[in-house]
Design a protein around this motif. Structure first.
Motif, PDB file in Angstrom:
ATOM      1  N   GLU A  29       0.859  -1.172   0.000  1.00  9.11           N
ATOM      2  CA  GLU A  29       0.000   0.000   0.000  1.00  9.11           C
ATOM      3  C   GLU A  29       0.902   1.230   0.000  1.00  9.11           C
ATOM      4  N   VAL A  30       0.607   2.166  -0.887  1.00  9.56           N
ATOM      5  CA  VAL A  30       1.412   3.375  -1.020  1.00  9.56           C
ATOM      6  C   VAL A  30       0.494   4.585  -0.872  1.00  9.56           C
ATOM      7  N   GLU A  31       0.881   5.511  -0.010  1.00  9.06           N
ATOM      8  CA  GLU A  31       0.127   6.750   0.187  1.00  9.06           C
ATOM      9  C   GLU A  31       1.041   7.940  -0.073  1.00  9.06           C
ATOM     10  N   PHE A  32       0.448   9.020  -0.521  1.00  6.74           N
ATOM     11  CA  PHE A  32       1.159  10.270  -0.735  1.00  6.74           C
ATOM     12  C   PHE A  32       0.455  11.321   0.118  1.00  6.74           C
ATOM     13  N   LEU A  33       1.080  11.664   1.251  1.00  5.40           N
ATOM     14  CA  LEU A  33       0.488  12.599   2.198  1.00  5.40           C
ATOM     15  C   LEU A  33       0.727  14.036   1.741  1.00  5.40           C
ATOM     16  N   SER A  34      -0.314  14.787   1.583  1.00 10.06           N
ATOM     17  CA  SER A  34      -0.256  16.197   1.141  1.00 10.06           C
ATOM     18  C   SER A  34       0.687  16.395  -0.045  1.00 10.06           C
ATOM     19  N   PRO A  35       0.453  15.693  -1.152  1.00 12.26           N
ATOM     20  CA  PRO A  35       1.363  15.794  -2.295  1.00 12.26           C
ATOM     21  C   PRO A  35       1.450  17.198  -2.892  1.00 12.26           C
ATOM     22  N   GLU A  36       0.467  18.025  -2.618  1.00 11.21           N
ATOM     23  CA  GLU A  36       0.507  19.399  -3.145  1.00 11.21           C
ATOM     24  C   GLU A  36       1.590  20.234  -2.468  1.00 11.21           C
ATOM     25  N   LYS A  37       2.160  19.727  -1.368  1.00 13.00           N
ATOM     26  CA  LYS A  37       3.193  20.458  -0.637  1.00 13.00           C
ATOM     27  C   LYS A  37       4.605  19.911  -0.892  1.00 13.00           C
ATOM     28  N   TYR A  38       4.744  18.892  -1.717  1.00 11.09           N
ATOM     29  CA  TYR A  38       6.057  18.290  -1.952  1.00 11.09           C
ATOM     30  C   TYR A  38       7.020  19.319  -2.555  1.00 11.09           C
ATOM     31  N   THR A  39       8.282  19.196  -2.207  1.00 13.52           N
ATOM     32  CA  THR A  39       9.309  20.142  -2.628  1.00 13.52           C
ATOM     33  C   THR A  39       9.406  20.261  -4.144  1.00 13.52           C
ATOM     34  N   ASP A  40       9.623  19.133  -4.836  1.00 13.66           N
ATOM     35  CA  ASP A  40       9.806  19.146  -6.286  1.00 13.66           C
ATOM     36  C   ASP A  40       9.475  17.761  -6.819  1.00 13.66           C
ATOM     37  N   ALA A  41       8.221  17.540  -7.122  1.00 11.87           N
ATOM     38  CA  ALA A  41       7.784  16.219  -7.589  1.00 11.87           C
ATOM     39  C   ALA A  41       6.946  16.358  -8.846  1.00 11.87           C
ATOM     40  N   ARG A  42       7.430  17.211  -9.747  1.00  9.35           N
ATOM     41  CA  ARG A  42       6.681  17.448 -10.985  1.00  9.35           C
ATOM     42  C   ARG A  42       7.551  17.110 -12.184  1.00  9.35           C
ATOM     43  N   LEU A  43       6.928  16.460 -13.139  1.00  8.67           N
ATOM     44  CA  LEU A  43       7.597  16.213 -14.417  1.00  8.67           C
ATOM     45  C   LEU A  43       7.105  17.199 -15.466  1.00  8.67           C
ATOM     46  N   ASP A  44       6.267  18.123 -15.025  1.00  7.38           N
ATOM     47  CA  ASP A  44       5.728  19.144 -15.909  1.00  7.38           C
ATOM     48  C   ASP A  44       5.593  20.435 -15.107  1.00  7.38           C
ATOM     49  N   ASP A  45       5.557  21.547 -15.768  1.00  6.69           N
ATOM     50  CA  ASP A  45       5.344  22.841 -15.107  1.00  6.69           C
ATOM     51  C   ASP A  45       6.170  22.954 -13.829  1.00  6.69           C
ATOM     52  N   GLY A  46       7.478  22.879 -13.997  1.00  3.98           N
ATOM     53  CA  GLY A  46       8.400  22.770 -12.886  1.00  3.98           C
ATOM     54  C   GLY A  46       8.435  23.889 -11.882  1.00  3.98           C
ATOM     55  N   PHE A  47       7.832  25.015 -12.159  1.00  2.00           N
ATOM     56  CA  PHE A  47       7.902  26.113 -11.206  1.00  2.00           C
ATOM     57  C   PHE A  47       6.766  26.087 -10.192  1.00  2.00           C
ATOM     58  N   ARG A  48       5.931  25.061 -10.247  1.00  8.91           N
ATOM     59  CA  ARG A  48       4.856  24.907  -9.267  1.00  8.91           C
ATOM     60  C   ARG A  48       5.263  23.869  -8.238  1.00  8.91           C
ATOM     61  N   LYS A  49       4.818  24.044  -7.002  1.00 11.30           N
ATOM     62  CA  LYS A  49       5.064  23.050  -5.965  1.00 11.30           C
ATOM     63  C   LYS A  49       4.096  21.892  -6.151  1.00 11.30           C
ATOM     64  N   GLY A  50       4.402  20.820  -5.462  1.00 19.36           N
ATOM     65  CA  GLY A  50       3.493  19.687  -5.463  1.00 19.36           C
ATOM     66  C   GLY A  50       3.948  18.577  -6.379  1.00 19.36           C
ATOM     67  N   ALA A  51       3.152  17.532  -6.401  1.00 21.35           N
ATOM     68  CA  ALA A  51       3.480  16.342  -7.173  1.00 21.35           C
ATOM     69  C   ALA A  51       2.597  16.234  -8.406  1.00 21.35           C
ATOM     70  N   SER A  52       3.205  15.831  -9.508  1.00 20.49           N
ATOM     71  CA  SER A  52       2.412  15.544 -10.697  1.00 20.49           C
ATOM     72  C   SER A  52       1.987  14.082 -10.641  1.00 20.49           C
ATOM     73  N   LYS A  53       0.928  13.785 -11.327  1.00 19.58           N
ATOM     74  CA  LYS A  53       0.371  12.440 -11.337  1.00 19.58           C
ATOM     75  C   LYS A  53       1.398  11.423 -11.850  1.00 19.58           C
ATOM     76  N   GLY A  54       2.203  11.804 -12.816  1.00 19.22           N
ATOM     77  CA  GLY A  54       3.209  10.901 -13.365  1.00 19.22           C
ATOM     78  C   GLY A  54       4.221  10.453 -12.331  1.00 19.22           C
ATOM     79  N   VAL A  55       4.574  11.338 -11.413  1.00 21.25           N
ATOM     80  CA  VAL A  55       5.542  10.998 -10.364  1.00 21.25           C
ATOM     81  C   VAL A  55       4.917  10.055  -9.346  1.00 21.25           C
ATOM     82  N   THR A  56       3.759  10.406  -8.827  1.00 23.85           N
ATOM     83  CA  THR A  56       3.141   9.549  -7.807  1.00 23.85           C
ATOM     84  C   THR A  56       2.781   8.187  -8.388  1.00 23.85           C
TER      85      THR A  56
END
Length: 169
Positions: A29-56
């Motif tokens: 089981e894998v959970e992503f707690l508050s992914p919108e606050k992650y430091t740098d978890a985006r493969l797109d639009d890199g200047f926004r905080k949070g996680a993109s769906k592709g990463v999670t």
């Protein structure tokens, strides 16, 4: 009825800021707690905080596929990601063409912060821990050209699984 409950549970998880996925066999089981606050978890639009769906989805898929090989029969693994900082970063540029280009340099090592719990078949906790994985030598590993955008992060997870749950232990 089951489909409605599953959809409702997924919708509630999204609304609460927690993403969760369970492996097909229920062992991981894998959970992503508050992914919108992650430091740098985006493969797109890199200047926004949070996680993109592709990463999670990529990290969840990797753990669901690889972790069962390190577990004994009946054991289950629960992983809660707290923060993700992918290898590389998006650097400010005046060139429009480079706006969404991740620059991978030694000064931007990958980092994964998560909690985990290994459970027995009855749901009792066998072991648990917190991890803050960083790979300062991430660019020193061979392997040639790899097109996987999460290759550095999955390498850290592979090493963690091998060290924490050696096969046959």
């Amino acid at each position: 009825m089951c489909t409605r409950m599953l959809l409702l549970g997924g919708a509630l998880a999204l609304l609460s800021g927690v993403g969760s996925a369970v492996g097909e066999d229920g062992r991981v089981e894998v959970e992503f707690l508050s992914p919108e606050k992650y430091t740098d978890a985006r493969l797109d639009d890199g200047f926004r905080k949070g996680a993109s769906k592709g990463v999670t989805e990529g990290l969840e898929k990797y753990l669901r596929k690889r972790a069962p090989d390190h577990l004994q029969a009946g054991q289950r693994l629960h992983v809660e990601f707290v923060d993700i900082d992918l290898a590389g970063d998006y650097e400010p540029t005046t060139q429009i063409a480079l706006h969404d280009v991740r620059i991978v340099k030694r000064i931007y090592p990958p980092r994964l912060v998560f909690r985990w719990e290994l459970k027995d078949s009855q749901g009792g906790t066998l072991r648990a821990g917190e991890e803050d994985l960083r790979d300062l030598g991430f660019q020193d590993r061979g392997g040639g050209y790899d097109r996987d955008p999460l290759r550095y992060e999955t390498h850290m997870l592979r090493r963690w699984l091998q060290d924490t749950f050696p096969r046959g232990s």
